[in-house]
Enzyme design. Structure first.
Site, PDB file in Angstrom:
ATOM      1  N   PRO A   1       2.025  -9.644  -0.049  1.00 41.73           N
ATOM      2  CA  PRO A   1       2.905  -8.445   0.162  1.00 41.73           C
ATOM      3  C   PRO A   1       2.489  -6.855  -0.066  1.00 41.73           C
ATOM      4  CG  PRO A   1       2.603  -8.740  -3.003  1.00 41.73           C
ATOM      5  CD  PRO A   1       1.881 -10.051  -1.556  1.00 41.73           C
TER       6      PRO A   1
ATOM      7  N   LYS B   1     -15.642 -25.010  -8.682  1.00 42.47           N
ATOM      8  CA  LYS B   1     -16.436 -24.696  -7.460  1.00 42.47           C
ATOM      9  C   LYS B   1     -16.496 -25.532  -6.289  1.00 42.47           C
ATOM     10  CE  LYS B   1     -20.354 -22.612  -7.035  1.00 42.47           C
ATOM     11  NZ  LYS B   1     -21.978 -22.777  -7.389  1.00 42.47           N
TER      12      LYS B   1
ATOM     13  N   ASN C   1     -13.677  -6.191  -1.442  1.00 39.27           N
ATOM     14  CA  ASN C   1     -14.185  -5.160  -0.305  1.00 39.27           C
ATOM     15  C   ASN C   1     -14.964  -4.393  -0.617  1.00 39.27           C
ATOM     16  OD1 ASN C   1     -12.394  -3.055  -0.484  1.00 39.27           O
ATOM     17  ND2 ASN C   1     -10.884  -4.487  -0.134  1.00 39.27           N
TER      18      ASN C   1
HETATM   19  O1  C5P Z   1      -1.423  -1.751   5.491  1.00 37.32           O
HETATM   20  P1  C5P Z   1      -2.778  -1.057   6.138  1.00 37.32           P
HETATM   21  O2  C5P Z   1      -4.242  -1.526   5.153  1.00 37.32           O
HETATM   22  O3  C5P Z   1      -2.961  -0.190   7.223  1.00 37.32           O
HETATM   23  O4  C5P Z   1      -2.182   0.473   5.023  1.00 37.32           O
HETATM   24  C1  C5P Z   1      -2.803   1.391   3.594  1.00 37.32           C
HETATM   25  C2  C5P Z   1      -1.816   1.557   2.668  1.00 37.32           C
HETATM   26  O5  C5P Z   1      -0.782   0.792   2.500  1.00 37.32           O
HETATM   27  C3  C5P Z   1      -2.938   2.420   1.371  1.00 37.32           C
HETATM   28  O6  C5P Z   1      -2.326   3.509   0.553  1.00 37.32           O
HETATM   29  C4  C5P Z   1      -3.284   0.871   0.828  1.00 37.32           C
HETATM   30  O7  C5P Z   1      -2.683   1.306  -0.847  1.00 37.32           O
HETATM   31  C5  C5P Z   1      -1.544   0.350   1.114  1.00 37.32           C
HETATM   32  N1  C5P Z   1      -1.094  -1.092   1.248  1.00 37.32           N
HETATM   33  C6  C5P Z   1      -0.352  -1.632   0.237  1.00 37.32           C
HETATM   34  N2  C5P Z   1      -0.229  -2.879  -0.474  1.00 37.32           N
HETATM   35  C7  C5P Z   1      -1.460  -3.236   1.026  1.00 37.32           C
HETATM   36  C8  C5P Z   1      -1.298  -3.292   1.838  1.00 37.32           C
HETATM   37  C9  C5P Z   1      -1.663  -1.595   1.976  1.00 37.32           C
HETATM   38  O8  C5P Z   1       0.075  -1.379  -0.385  1.00 37.32           O
HETATM   39  N3  C5P Z   1      -1.093  -4.724   1.204  1.00 37.32           N
END
Ligand code: C5P
Length: 418
Positions: free
Chosen positions: A313, A295, A216
């Site tokens: 996770p 690939k 992203n």
């Molecule tokens: O889960 P979501 O993307 O809605 O929440 C964002 C927050 O959760 C951020 O603080 C991001 O760093 C954390 N996050 C995480 N592990 C993930 C997804 C999001 O620590 N798998």
């Protein structure tokens, strides 16, 4: 080069002693003045063999003083006047000989005299050694450096690398930008002294095959700014970073990871030893269920390949679960990047992840940018940061968040001792 004015209103006494690294001190004066500081340069006789006082005067805009007998000071007490007006004394470069003098408390010329005369409570002494690697490694120098540290002096560096003498090793003076970052940090209020702060930053990269992956637009800038601000505030900082093109903030320990699973594996054990966990990373929610060994080729395929995704996770939720079972430690802070209804979504995330604090921001307005505006949301209240909601640079926001965090930790039921 930084356009920040982090040293606005500060007065730095910059001392130069004999060493080829004096040429870097010219640049350091420029950076200090650009950052808003006024700079008084004091040079030893040996320093003047490497760079002229004229150069340093032109850059600092102040007469360079070299002797305790200089009659230009009306009361003839330059060592008192200079050390009383300074917010910090920085010796860069500091020669082995000058370090030995400081360690012994000798004061037979203006610079060492000024160091000895400084009010230790209000005027920190920062020393940036610069010498040949054998001189630096010599037990006498190491003994002197540890004496200085025992006396409360901060040693900046030295760096490792090529030396003017042609040898390679420890003893190079830090680069001017590095010195500036350390000087700013030394003068910052220590609102999180010795707190252990763990921060995730950047995107994750979930490989599809050896050359492609899902990622992203997160640049990591907010997380890196938080790491820098936490270090400035006196914290011991661990940064776990996805793939970004940013230098590690000075004094911060960084671990690089690629995938969400790797980030999880590194973060979970570290979180158990941390007082605060700040999750700024934009972690991929999904990853390809299988990784193609080679690939995936286009040739001969009529239909586009498809692949299954599997869930990653949730690192923040997992740490929060551990924390909630352990008296709320570490204190967990999440980030919510939304495109609308910031408050509603942020508060929902706070509840879903069972964390005490979430920082909301508008994703499209922050990804890759140097500035941002935040919404600080807890279970009872919310407020904009900055107050007027107008975007400011991420380091300014990060410093404000450290103050916010310090306030909240002070109000925690359990004391968070490191
Ligand atoms: O889960 P979501 O993307 O809605 O929440 C964002 C927050 O959760 C951020 O603080 C991001 O760093 C954390 N996050 C995480 N592990 C993930 C997804 C999001 O620590 N798998």
């Amino acid at each position: 080069m930084s356009e920040r004015t982090d040293l606005q209103g500060r007065h730095i006494l910059l001392g130069l002693t004999g060493g080829i690294a004096c040429y870097k001190s010219a640049e350091l004066v420029r950076l200090l003045t650009k950052a808003g500081a006024t700079v008084q340069v004091v040079m030893t006789e040996a320093a003047a063999a490497f760079i002229t006082p004229v150069t340093m005067q032109a850059l600092s805009g102040r007469a360079v003083v070299m002797s305790q007998w200089d009659a230009r000071e009306p009361n003839n007490m330059a060592h008192i006047n200079f050390s009383r007006e300074a917010d910090a004394i920085v010796i860069a470069p500091a020669s082995a000989d000058f370090i030995a003098k400081l360690a012994q408390g000798r004061a037979d010329e203006l610079l060492s005299l000024t160091c000895l005369a400084r009010p230790r409570e209000t005027c920190p002494l920062l020393v940036a050694p610069a010498m040949n690697r054998e001189m630096w490694g010599h037990p006498a120098t190491q003994r002197n450096v540890s004496l200085l540290e025992q006396d409360g002096t901060t040693i900046l560096g030295p760096g490792v690398g090529d030396q003017a003498c042609g040898e390679v090793g420890d003893g190079r003076m830090l680069e001017p930008e590095q010195l500036l970052e350390d000087i700013v940090a030394a003068l910052a209020p220590k609102v999180l002294q010795w707190k252990r702060i763990l921060i995730t930053a950047g995107p994750t990269f979930e490989p599809i095959d050896p050359v492609r992956g899902i990622t992203n637009h997160s640049s990591g800038k907010m997380g890196y700014a938080l790491a820098r601000a936490a270090r400035e505030a006196g914290a011991i900082v661990q940064l776990v970073s996805g793939p970004v093109h940013l230098p590690t903030p000075r004094g911060v320990h960084r671990t690089n990871v690629m995938t969400a699973q790797e980030m999880y594996d590194v973060v979970l054990p570290l979180a158990a030893q941390s007082d605060v966990f700040i999750a700024t990373a934009a972690v991929a929610d999904w990853r390809p269920a299988t990784l193609s060994e080679h690939k995936i080729k286009k040739e001969g395929k009529k239909v586009a390949p498809t692949f299954e995704l599997t869930e990653n996770p949730d690192i923040l939720a997992a740490v929060a679960q551990q924390a909630n079972a352990a008296d709320g430690v570490p204190y967990c802070v999440g980030f919510a990047a939304e495109s609308e209804h910031l408050l509603t979504h942020s508060r929902a995330k706070l509840q879903r992840k069972q964390i005490p604090l979430i920082i909301g921001n508008l994703g499209p307005a922050t990804f890759g940018r140097d500035d941002n505006a935040l919404l600080v949301v807890d279970a009872q209240s919310h407020h904009a940061l900055p107050n007027d909601g107008i975007a400011v640079d991420k380091l300014t926001l990060a410093r404000a968040l450290m103050l916010e965090l310090a306030k909240r930790l002070a109000g925690q039921p359990r004391s968070l001792q490191s």
